[in-house]
Design a protein around this motif. Structure first.
Motif, short mmCIF file in Angstrom:
data_model
loop_
_atom_site.label_atom_id
_atom_site.label_comp_id
_atom_site.label_asym_id
_atom_site.label_seq_id
_atom_site.Cartn_x
_atom_site.Cartn_y
_atom_site.Cartn_z
N ILE A 1 5.85 13.06 -18.06
CA ILE A 1 6.57 14.16 -18.73
C ILE A 1 8.07 13.90 -18.63
N GLN B 1 -3.83 31.60 -24.08
CA GLN B 1 -4.94 30.84 -24.66
C GLN B 1 -6.26 31.61 -24.62
N PRO C 1 3.05 19.63 -20.86
CA PRO C 1 4.26 18.86 -21.15
C PRO C 1 5.31 19.65 -21.94
N GLN C 2 4.90 20.74 -22.60
CA GLN C 2 5.86 21.56 -23.34
C GLN C 2 6.66 22.49 -22.42
N PHE C 3 6.05 22.90 -21.29
CA PHE C 3 6.77 23.88 -20.46
C PHE C 3 7.10 23.39 -19.05
N HIS D 1 9.22 20.70 -16.68
CA HIS D 1 10.37 19.80 -16.84
C HIS D 1 11.08 19.59 -15.51
N GLU E 1 0.49 30.81 -19.95
CA GLU E 1 -0.10 30.05 -21.05
C GLU E 1 -1.62 30.22 -21.06
N ARG F 1 -6.90 23.60 -23.30
CA ARG F 1 -5.76 23.85 -24.20
C ARG F 1 -4.50 24.23 -23.40
N THR F 2 -4.72 24.88 -22.26
CA THR F 2 -3.57 25.23 -21.40
C THR F 2 -2.95 23.97 -20.82
N GLN G 1 -0.71 22.02 -23.04
CA GLN G 1 0.64 22.55 -23.26
C GLN G 1 1.59 22.25 -22.11
#
Lengths: 388, 388
Positions: free
Chosen positions: A388, A208, A185-187, A189, A204, A179-180, A183
């Protein structure tokens, strides 16, 4: 966050581990096992603390031919050890450079030495002597008649096959790791310093439900990374980077160990091809991981796919390993390892290859071997290199 | 977040460390130093990776009588080692249970053995043999004529005194730890499972700029805790609990190591008194930590205050220690340790006492010793037990 299993183990689990060890000890003529490392002491006692981070004090657990293990430990650990199933706890005020447990050990082992008996210690592959070598020499020198045998294969044979409760913990931390990674691609950049991505990943994983993230390494370079064991630099992620993160996160003292690869902005063709080869090498490993196969078989199943792109075999030394209380445990998926795979072994599949100009790519998944084949503990990596 | 120092060290720092070692080696008649552990290898090479978490592979660094160290390491670490100041890097494809670096080491050490020379290894207090004992015995057995000396005091004398760059890193992580503890009243609360407080603390330390939180232990019980090395349970914090958190957080491979105590809702009188005694014991330690004093002096300065409430001395074994690349390093503030304190030593002051019905309390601060006395690296704990 998924519901966590119960922490710790029932006493029956430690009793079963100890009895299995004692059966093997009797077969091998051992009058005791002297254990020194965090995982070995924890395996037979349930003694669980991060205090092992301090190198100052040695800790000893002795498994006799029958009955419960005996703890010989610094007084600072007595309160915690009393909460385990261990009854016979002998302590000294440590550190005490002149006698850090040596006279207590001598008292315990003297009867065995007196009759020319044999004590097993861990001195084989993937072990270390977690006490001062000088103290060990002094201990043995003070026990004429005592024979020392290598108990590595004995302990290894027990620890390689996991109980249902161990597999539940391993499955839980693999889920947290999965699950980490989902995530990331969300954090992650473009422009983000690589070390900031590491911090975000650790935060993260804790969110989780991980207890800790003791292992996090990675690589991020244009068109592929060249190293897989580095700490991060402050270099900002750039379009065209291939990023790899490899984590050993823990829950209740059990590890996941797997990685994921990402491309920032765009993926070059060679890295996409390497990714595809490794994804299929992992599939071959999953298919080959059945009771009765050997680690060598697993290695060859993965290597035959890797050879499409890299015939050299890379420099990682193996294509996966055991997983449990340590980030890496026996066995090794390597040509040298003929270990027969058994039901309830928990393993990593970790194919890697070299490509381009000094680039390397690594994939990794965690599995448990069941009677009819491998079950994934990790959420399978995407079949194509994620951008990403 | 305060501005971070530069990561790593200039090559001159490693050259200076190596030359100091070589001067001592010449005085002590050593023809080389063979180093095996993460901090020792890193100290002389700059090789920095969490990969040591995996117990599978041994790593070796040899310090010759003159010139740069020689690395004998698994091929998987070659790329990272090439980024250090080390020039002579000899590798093998590890793991290789039949020959995990042994023939490469034998080749290196044979000329020394041939002339009856002496190689120093770390075999004294607070050390371990970070390779399989069986391999070590095989190595030495294959080098008749080689003398092995204990180099613990030599390496210890170097590592105990920190450089300006090391102190800068230690100061940075102590600042991060201090700012993290300052936030605890914001995220700790009655009803919170203790393990959730641990997670919140780790997340905050990362936010404040820590690379990692490899060590976090604590206690939380009504009217005082009874154990100082435990992982957390799921027990919710209750009014009347005394909570202690002790962290070893890291930045660029250097540790802080200190704790803070809090009361939840209300503080009982006995715990408040214990806190006051320990706060003043720490003051006594700070005042006593001057160049020329011994660790025994420091111990006695703190113990004389602790004796107001606990004449037994507790069971922790010492009242502080060295701090640097490891959570705990030499020396020890204990009656047995006559080490003379020098300028630029970084130390913990860690007075503790037993009180009430099996309760224990611990305070801890981190200091650097300057010519005119101790400078705090941590923000001093509040003089009275904080109530959350």
């Amino acid at each position: 966050m998924s519901k966590a299993p119960v922490r710790g183990f029932p006493e029956a689990e430690f009793a079963a581990r100890t009895q299995k060890a004692q059966t093997l000890m009797a077969q091998q003529g051992l009058d005791g096992l002297l254990l020194l490392t965090e995982p070995d002491v924890r395996y037979f006692s349930g003694f669980h603390t991060l205090f092992w981070q301090s190198p100052t004090r040695p800790w000893f657990l002795f498994v006799p031919p029958a009955g419960k293990p005996v703890a010989i430990i610094p007084e600072i650990g007595a309160d915690l050890m009393r909460r385990t199933w261990i009854g016979d706890i002998r302590t000294w005020s440590a550190p005490a450079p002149e006698d850090d447990g040596i006279s207590l050990l001598t008292e315990l082992l003297s009867p065995i030495a007196g009759r020319g008996g044999t004590v097993g210690i861990m001195k084989g592959h993937e072990t270390a002597l977690r006490m001062p070598l000088g103290d060990f020499e002094r201990l043995i020198g003070g026990l004429p008649g005592l024979n020392i045998a290598d108990a590595t294969l004995l302990v290894r044979s027990l620890r390689m096959v996991k109980s249902a409760a161990e597999i539940e913990k391993l499955s839980h931390i693999c889920g947290i790791g999965s699950r980490t990674f989902a995530q990331v691609p969300q954090f992650a950049h473009e422009g983000q310093p690589f070390e900031d991505l590491f911090r975000a990943f650790r935060r993260e994983a804790l969110t989780q439900g991980a207890d800790d993230v003791p292992y996090l390494v990675g690589g991020a370079e244009q068109g592929g990374y060249s190293d897989v064991i580095s700490p991060p630099t402050g270099r900002p992620l750039q379009a065209g980077d291939i990023v790899m993160l490899d984590t050993g996160s823990t829950w209740d003292g059990y590890f996941c160990d797997f990685d994921r690869n990402f491309a920032i902005g765009r993926a070059d063709d060679l890295s996409r091809r390497a990714y595809d080869v490794l994804w299929r090498a992992t599939e071959a490993g999953i298919a080959a991981a059945r009771p009765g196969a050997t680690c060598r078989d697993l290695f060859q199943a993965m290597q035959s796919v890797i050879a499409e792109m890299d015939g050299q075999g890379g420099d990682v030394g193996r294509l996966g390993h055991g997983l449990g209380m340590q980030l890496t445990e026996w066995p090794s998926h390597a040509a040298f390892d003929g270990t027969v795979i058994e039901e309830n072994m928990v393993l990593t599949l970790e194919p890697s290859l070299g490509y381009g100009d000094g680039k390397i790519m690594v994939h990794e998944e965690n599995i448990v071997v069941r009677a009819d084949g491998a079950d994934l503990l990790t959420t399978r990596a995407a079949p194509e290199l994620p951008v990403i």
